[in-house]
Design a protein around this motif. Structure first.
Motif, PDB file in Angstrom:
ATOM      1  N   LEU A  76       0.824  -1.207   0.000  1.00 14.13           N
ATOM      2  CA  LEU A  76       0.000   0.000   0.000  1.00 14.13           C
ATOM      3  C   LEU A  76       0.860   1.260   0.000  1.00 14.13           C
ATOM      4  O   LEU A  76       0.539   2.237  -0.694  1.00 14.13           O
ATOM      5  CB  LEU A  76      -0.933  -0.006   1.210  1.00 14.13           C
ATOM      6  N   GLY A  77       1.938   1.254   0.755  1.00 13.08           N
ATOM      7  CA  GLY A  77       2.812   2.425   0.779  1.00 13.08           C
ATOM      8  C   GLY A  77       3.415   2.717  -0.579  1.00 13.08           C
ATOM      9  O   GLY A  77       3.536   3.877  -0.993  1.00 13.08           O
ATOM     10  N   HIS A  78       3.799   1.663  -1.298  1.00  8.80           N
ATOM     11  CA  HIS A  78       4.349   1.809  -2.649  1.00  8.80           C
ATOM     12  C   HIS A  78       3.294   2.402  -3.587  1.00  8.80           C
ATOM     13  O   HIS A  78       3.589   3.264  -4.426  1.00  8.80           O
ATOM     14  CB  HIS A  78       4.815   0.438  -3.148  1.00  8.80           C
ATOM     15  N   PHE A 123      -6.515   2.586  -8.602  1.00 10.35           N
ATOM     16  CA  PHE A 123      -5.706   2.434  -7.394  1.00 10.35           C
ATOM     17  C   PHE A 123      -5.822   0.998  -6.889  1.00 10.35           C
ATOM     18  O   PHE A 123      -4.847   0.405  -6.420  1.00 10.35           O
ATOM     19  CB  PHE A 123      -6.186   3.418  -6.325  1.00 10.35           C
ATOM     20  N   ASP A 124      -7.023   0.440  -6.981  1.00  5.91           N
ATOM     21  CA  ASP A 124      -7.268  -0.983  -6.699  1.00  5.91           C
ATOM     22  C   ASP A 124      -7.767  -1.629  -7.978  1.00  5.91           C
ATOM     23  O   ASP A 124      -8.728  -1.153  -8.583  1.00  5.91           O
ATOM     24  CB  ASP A 124      -8.315  -1.158  -5.600  1.00  5.91           C
ATOM     25  N   LEU A 125      -7.133  -2.703  -8.401  1.00  7.05           N
ATOM     26  CA  LEU A 125      -7.567  -3.395  -9.618  1.00  7.05           C
ATOM     27  C   LEU A 125      -8.905  -4.073  -9.359  1.00  7.05           C
ATOM     28  O   LEU A 125      -9.086  -4.726  -8.326  1.00  7.05           O
ATOM     29  CB  LEU A 125      -6.524  -4.439 -10.021  1.00  7.05           C
ATOM     30  N   ALA A 139      -5.272   5.345 -19.160  1.00 10.77           N
ATOM     31  CA  ALA A 139      -5.759   4.504 -18.073  1.00 10.77           C
ATOM     32  C   ALA A 139      -4.569   3.804 -17.431  1.00 10.77           C
ATOM     33  O   ALA A 139      -3.822   3.085 -18.097  1.00 10.77           O
ATOM     34  CB  ALA A 139      -6.754   3.473 -18.586  1.00 10.77           C
ATOM     35  N   ILE A 140      -4.373   4.034 -16.138  1.00  6.15           N
ATOM     36  CA  ILE A 140      -3.243   3.490 -15.403  1.00  6.15           C
ATOM     37  C   ILE A 140      -3.776   2.591 -14.294  1.00  6.15           C
ATOM     38  O   ILE A 140      -4.691   2.974 -13.561  1.00  6.15           O
ATOM     39  CB  ILE A 140      -2.394   4.617 -14.790  1.00  6.15           C
ATOM     40  N   SER A 141      -3.212   1.395 -14.172  1.00 12.18           N
ATOM     41  CA  SER A 141      -3.671   0.441 -13.166  1.00 12.18           C
ATOM     42  C   SER A 141      -2.516  -0.017 -12.291  1.00 12.18           C
ATOM     43  O   SER A 141      -1.439  -0.343 -12.797  1.00 12.18           O
ATOM     44  CB  SER A 141      -4.318  -0.780 -13.826  1.00 12.18           C
ATOM     45  N   PHE A 142      -2.752  -0.040 -10.978  1.00  9.80           N
ATOM     46  CA  PHE A 142      -1.793  -0.592 -10.035  1.00  9.80           C
ATOM     47  C   PHE A 142      -2.120  -2.071  -9.832  1.00  9.80           C
ATOM     48  O   PHE A 142      -3.273  -2.431  -9.554  1.00  9.80           O
ATOM     49  CB  PHE A 142      -1.847   0.137  -8.699  1.00  9.80           C
ATOM     50  N   GLY A 171      13.215   5.166  -9.640  1.00  8.21           N
ATOM     51  CA  GLY A 171      13.233   5.463  -8.219  1.00  8.21           C
ATOM     52  C   GLY A 171      12.111   4.800  -7.456  1.00  8.21           C
ATOM     53  O   GLY A 171      12.144   4.727  -6.225  1.00  8.21           O
ATOM     54  N   LEU A 172      11.095   4.297  -8.175  1.00  5.89           N
ATOM     55  CA  LEU A 172       9.961   3.618  -7.532  1.00  5.89           C
ATOM     56  C   LEU A 172       9.747   2.226  -8.127  1.00  5.89           C
ATOM     57  O   LEU A 172       8.626   1.722  -8.180  1.00  5.89           O
ATOM     58  CB  LEU A 172       8.678   4.456  -7.690  1.00  5.89           C
ATOM     59  N   GLU A 173      10.830   1.599  -8.577  1.00  2.32           N
ATOM     60  CA  GLU A 173      10.723   0.274  -9.176  1.00  2.32           C
ATOM     61  C   GLU A 173      10.280  -0.748  -8.136  1.00  2.32           C
ATOM     62  O   GLU A 173      10.677  -0.699  -6.975  1.00  2.32           O
ATOM     63  CB  GLU A 173      12.081  -0.163  -9.751  1.00  2.32           C
TER      64      GLU A 173
END
Length: 430
Positions: free
Chosen positions: A227-229, A318-320, A343-346, A373-375
């Motif tokens: 979640l932090g990532h 943010f949530d798939l 459209a961006i999905s985490f 930096g966020l890999e």
């Protein structure tokens, strides 16, 4: 076929006419006559095909006739989420407006006293989520011995959410002679086993919905560790000045409130939209969104269903979503009216099975992207091959791809602050 040909009760036909409907959708045209005949039914249909009316109209037709005396419901509709329960209850109100009947919702997150008062009086129809209904059932607050019709809406999602035992326990508390209607988007082995336990010689209907290509939408995936990532990547992506307005989808209403408040505290014009808000609060939020006073709308699926706002440049999952059709619906909020969208999905390792469903449903493989930096340190397991966490299994599709600095073509400065802020929303007491 027209609705008039279904020979429905005059009060129901009048309500349908008032709504402006003359011809049933394919799922309605097939399911309603089968349900009216009294047979059990398995219907495979995606969201957006009109399936809610396909079981609500037969349910109301049953309630238009006198039933046995008692207090418990004659019709019980089980749904996986509060949002869907609210949608079903809205349909009951719409199509049953001219009938003399009593109905209500039994869902989690709502006050117990209101629900206890509802259950102490005669009621004809109950819409419920399994967890809260089990609570009332085990406390002896609800009697299901009068149930004539049991409806399982989005049964596949109920199984995904771990409600198998609850559904079995609820069904066992209803009469064996009841009629059962099961609606599902997918029909896999667990669903077949559930149907085998609860239904008797059912009719089967399968309605396919047209899939949208969304050629005007650039789709991206980002693998997340935790979640932090997720939050770090979201904050980075929202710095992109090419975002005119964005809808950020969260899994729950509580998460929508929390995330909207977090963005507002960071100086962004953000607001939440979910099923616990009053109709007035929803209307104000959507008005502010259309007027550009809200730049980031954090929404749940049902609350955002049907939104048609041309200014949405980005959608961020943010949530798939667990259901593939929900993914298609979500990303379709951007790239409208001839415009392009992003459209961006985490995606977390735990989302591998849902990602597989989305890819199978859409027939597309969406490329993974990383932010310098966020890999991520996790990998996606292959569903069904034992991989279940970081570093296990392998990714089920091509990863890597181009490195992007932001949500658009390049990295920009911080988003401008706005006075349009987040407001705590009122909760519906239904």
């Amino acid at each position: 076929m027209s609705f008039a040909e279904l020979n429905l009760h005059a009060s129901i036909q009048k309500a349908i006419s008032v709504c402006g409907y003359a011809t049933p959708t394919p799922i309605q045209a097939e399911a309603i006559p089968q349900a009216l005949s009294g047979r059990d039914l398995i219907a495979s249909a995606q969201t957006g095909t009109g399936k809610t009316a396909a079981f609500i109209i037969p349910a109301l037709e049953r309630l238009a006739k006198p039933g046995p005396a008692g207090i418990g419901p004659r019709v019980l509709v089980l749904t996986p989420t509060r949002e869907l329960a609210a949608q079903v209850a809205d349909s009951v109100a719409r199509y049953g407006r001219f009938l003399r009947m009593r109905y209500g919702s039994i869902v989690g997150g709502m006050p117990y006293p209101d629900q206890v008062r509802l259950l102490r009086q005669p009621v004809d129809l109950i819409v419920a989520t399994p967890g809260r209904l089990i609570d009332h059932l085990e406390r002896g607050r609800i009697d299901l011995s009068r149930v004539e019709l049991l409806v399982l809406d989005e049964a596949d999602r109920m199984l995904d959410m771990g409600f198998t035992d609850a559904v079995d326990q609820i069904a066992a508390a209803t009469p064996k002679k009841r009629q059962t209607l099961l609606f599902t988007a997918t029909m896999d082995d667990p669903m077949a086993r559930l149907a085998g336990r609860l239904l008797k010689d059912p009719s089967r209907i399968a309605i396919s919905s047209p899939k949208e290509n969304h050629d005007s939408i650039e789709q991206r995936m980002h693998l997340t560790d935790n979640l932090g990532h997720k939050h770090k990547m979201l904050h980075h992506l929202l710095e992109d000045p090419t975002i005119t307005q964005a809808i950020i989808f969260s899994a729950t209403k509580r998460d929508a409130d929390t995330l909207a408040r977090d963005l507002y505290d960071r100086g962004l014009s953000a607001a939440a939209l979910h099923g616990d808000m009053t109709q007035g609060a929803r209307t104000r939020t959507l008005t502010n969104l259309r007027r550009g006073k809200v730049r980031f709308l954090v929404a749940t699926d049902v609350a955002a269903r049907g939104l048609d706002i041309n200014g949405i440049s980005h959608v961020i999952n943010f949530d798939l979503p667990r259901a593939a059709e929900d993914y298609v619906h979500r990303i379709g909020r951007t790239g409208r009216a001839g415009a392009t969208g992003v459209a961006i999905s985490f995606v977390s390792p735990a989302d591998a099975v849902y990602l597989q469903r989305i890819q199978r449903y859409t027939g597309q493989t969406v490329q993974m992207h990383t932010i310098p930096g966020l890999e991520p340190v996790s990998t996606l397991p292959v569903p069904g091959r034992g991989g279940n966490g970081a570093g296990k299994g392998r990714r089920p599709f091509a990863a890597g791809g181009q490195r992007r600095q932001g949500a658009g073509a390049g990295k920009g400065g911080a988003a401008p602050k706005s006075k349009a802020g987040y407001q705590q929303r009122g909760r519906s007491q239904r």
